[in-house]
Design a protein around this motif. Structure first.
Motif, PDB file in Angstrom:
ATOM      1  N   THR A   4       5.817  -5.515   1.329  1.00  0.00           N
ATOM      2  CA  THR A   4       5.448  -4.541   0.304  1.00  0.00           C
ATOM      3  C   THR A   4       5.819  -3.149   0.795  1.00  0.00           C
ATOM      4  OG1 THR A   4       3.622  -5.870  -0.579  1.00  0.00           O
ATOM      5  CG2 THR A   4       3.543  -3.492  -0.990  1.00  0.00           C
ATOM      6  N   ARG A  92      15.118  -1.609  -6.158  1.00  0.00           N
ATOM      7  CA  ARG A  92      15.848  -2.879  -6.233  1.00  0.00           C
ATOM      8  C   ARG A  92      16.098  -3.463  -4.856  1.00  0.00           C
ATOM      9  NH1 ARG A  92      18.646  -0.649 -10.885  1.00  0.00           N
ATOM     10  NH2 ARG A  92      20.331   0.144  -9.579  1.00  0.00           N
ATOM     11  N   HIS A  95      13.101  -5.477  -3.951  1.00  0.00           N
ATOM     12  CA  HIS A  95      13.027  -6.729  -4.713  1.00  0.00           C
ATOM     13  C   HIS A  95      14.107  -7.720  -4.284  1.00  0.00           C
ATOM     14  CE1 HIS A  95      10.740  -4.456  -8.056  1.00  0.00           C
ATOM     15  NE2 HIS A  95       9.898  -5.202  -7.358  1.00  0.00           N
ATOM     16  N   ARG A 100       7.771  -6.518  -2.672  1.00  0.00           N
ATOM     17  CA  ARG A 100       7.041  -5.935  -3.794  1.00  0.00           C
ATOM     18  C   ARG A 100       7.040  -4.415  -3.651  1.00  0.00           C
ATOM     19  NH1 ARG A 100       4.214  -8.869  -7.067  1.00  0.00           N
ATOM     20  NH2 ARG A 100       2.611  -7.294  -7.466  1.00  0.00           N
ATOM     21  N   THR A 101       7.078  -3.741  -4.791  1.00  0.00           N
ATOM     22  CA  THR A 101       7.071  -2.282  -4.807  1.00  0.00           C
ATOM     23  C   THR A 101       5.731  -1.771  -5.319  1.00  0.00           C
ATOM     24  OG1 THR A 101       8.091  -2.293  -7.018  1.00  0.00           O
ATOM     25  CG2 THR A 101       9.559  -2.077  -5.100  1.00  0.00           C
ATOM     26  N   LEU A 102       5.266  -0.729  -4.669  1.00  0.00           N
ATOM     27  CA  LEU A 102       3.953  -0.155  -4.946  1.00  0.00           C
ATOM     28  C   LEU A 102       4.104   1.355  -5.055  1.00  0.00           C
ATOM     29  CD1 LEU A 102       0.732  -0.136  -4.779  1.00  0.00           C
ATOM     30  CD2 LEU A 102       1.053  -0.012  -2.293  1.00  0.00           C
ATOM     31  N   LYS A 113       2.196   5.887 -15.252  1.00  0.00           N
ATOM     32  CA  LYS A 113       2.784   4.683 -15.854  1.00  0.00           C
ATOM     33  C   LYS A 113       3.741   5.043 -16.984  1.00  0.00           C
ATOM     34  CE  LYS A 113       1.664   0.038 -17.462  1.00  0.00           C
ATOM     35  NZ  LYS A 113       2.766  -0.015 -18.444  1.00  0.00           N
ATOM     36  N   GLU A 122      11.375  -0.287 -11.558  1.00  0.00           N
ATOM     37  CA  GLU A 122      10.863  -1.624 -11.253  1.00  0.00           C
ATOM     38  C   GLU A 122       9.724  -1.539 -10.237  1.00  0.00           C
ATOM     39  OE1 GLU A 122      14.128  -4.113 -10.143  1.00  0.00           O
ATOM     40  OE2 GLU A 122      15.338  -3.501 -11.860  1.00  0.00           O
ATOM     41  N   VAL A 123       8.535  -1.251 -10.747  1.00  0.00           N
ATOM     42  CA  VAL A 123       7.343  -1.071  -9.911  1.00  0.00           C
ATOM     43  C   VAL A 123       6.362  -2.195 -10.194  1.00  0.00           C
ATOM     44  CG1 VAL A 123       5.369   0.438  -9.465  1.00  0.00           C
ATOM     45  CG2 VAL A 123       7.639   1.421  -9.830  1.00  0.00           C
ATOM     46  N   ASP A 124       5.914  -2.867  -9.139  1.00  0.00           N
ATOM     47  CA  ASP A 124       4.997  -3.997  -9.301  1.00  0.00           C
ATOM     48  C   ASP A 124       3.536  -3.575  -9.406  1.00  0.00           C
ATOM     49  OD1 ASP A 124       6.991  -6.115  -9.105  1.00  0.00           O
ATOM     50  OD2 ASP A 124       7.202  -5.489  -7.021  1.00  0.00           O
ATOM     51  N   GLU A 125       3.154  -2.553  -8.641  1.00  0.00           N
ATOM     52  CA  GLU A 125       1.763  -2.094  -8.637  1.00  0.00           C
ATOM     53  C   GLU A 125       1.734  -0.568  -8.658  1.00  0.00           C
ATOM     54  OE1 GLU A 125      -0.841  -4.045  -8.778  1.00  0.00           O
ATOM     55  OE2 GLU A 125       0.035  -6.009  -8.271  1.00  0.00           O
ATOM     56  N   HIS A 142      -2.970  -3.230  -0.301  1.00  0.00           N
ATOM     57  CA  HIS A 142      -1.775  -3.963  -0.742  1.00  0.00           C
ATOM     58  C   HIS A 142      -0.871  -4.363   0.422  1.00  0.00           C
ATOM     59  CE1 HIS A 142      -2.379  -3.484  -5.091  1.00  0.00           C
ATOM     60  NE2 HIS A 142      -2.917  -2.322  -4.785  1.00  0.00           N
TER      61      HIS A 142
END
Length: 210
Positions: A4, A92, A95, A100-102, A113, A122-125, A142
């Motif tokens: 992460t 990217r 990924h 995972r990207t935070l 957001k 492309e943000v996961d959290e 995380h």
């Protein structure tokens, strides 16, 4: 579970300065307070209420000022904000290796957001309203192994979390300031991140080999 990687938002992934300037000046005109949009936009990082105190806003008025700024934000700031060079590619790159990207930002999360969605990042959290060493809370939760930011507060947060502290000299803090605060690496822009990230993972793989 893959690695992460955490990122700050303002002046790390996005350039929100034009809209921030207008929003703060609009707030100043509405409130009759000497709020300096140019200074605010040039020094993004600290929480909004701290910035308002720095402009001499009375403590009793700060909650209402923060609320009004957040109301102005979607129409004034989001439409004129752009992604910084290399931002999409940096996300990217994480990924691409199953990571995972935070995003951990001092910004109000709903407005953060809006930027992420508008720019297709492309943000996961996403975790908002954390600043400096306070960011360590989310980074540790995380299990972020790297945190990338443009402010010395971001470096302090990364170090407090035990993460690799990566600075990017696209915000108000210089390369020298970021390094002096303990950054492990400083990029001129996020365009340098993918190659560095590949080297980091390769070095970790070598050290982990029996």
């Amino acid at each position: 579970m893959g690695i992460t990687v955490g990122f700050d938002l303002d002046m790390t992934l996005i350039d929100s300065r034009p809209g921030m300037l207008v929003a703060m000046n609009t707030l100043g005109a509405e409130s009759g307070l000497p709020l300096d949009g140019e200074h605010f936009a040039a020094n993004l990082g600290p929480p909004l209420d701290d910035s308002l105190r720095g402009f001499g806003a009375p403590e009793a008025r700060i909650p209402a000022l923060v609320g009004r700024f957040r109301e102005l934000y979607p129409d004034v700031v989001v439409p004129v904000t752009i992604a910084l060079p290399g931002a999409a590619e940096a996300l990217r790159a994480v990924h691409a290796v199953g990571g995972r990207t935070l995003v951990v930002t001092g910004k109000y999360a709903p407005n953060a957001k809006l930027h992420i969605d508008a720019l297709g990042l492309e943000v996961d959290e996403l975790v908002g309203e954390l600043w400096s060493t306070g960011k360590a809370e989310a980074l540790k939760e995380h299990e972020a192994r790297v945190y990338v930011g443009d402010h010395i507060g971001d470096i302090l947060g990364a170090r407090a979390a035990g993460a690799v502290a990566a600075g990017v000299a696209t915000g108000p803090c210089s390369r020298a300031e970021l390094l002096a605060e303990g950054a492990d690496v400083v990029f001129d822009s996020l365009e340098e991140f993918p190659a560095w990230f590949t080297r980091l993972l390769a070095e970790e793989a070598v050290h982990a080999a029996p």
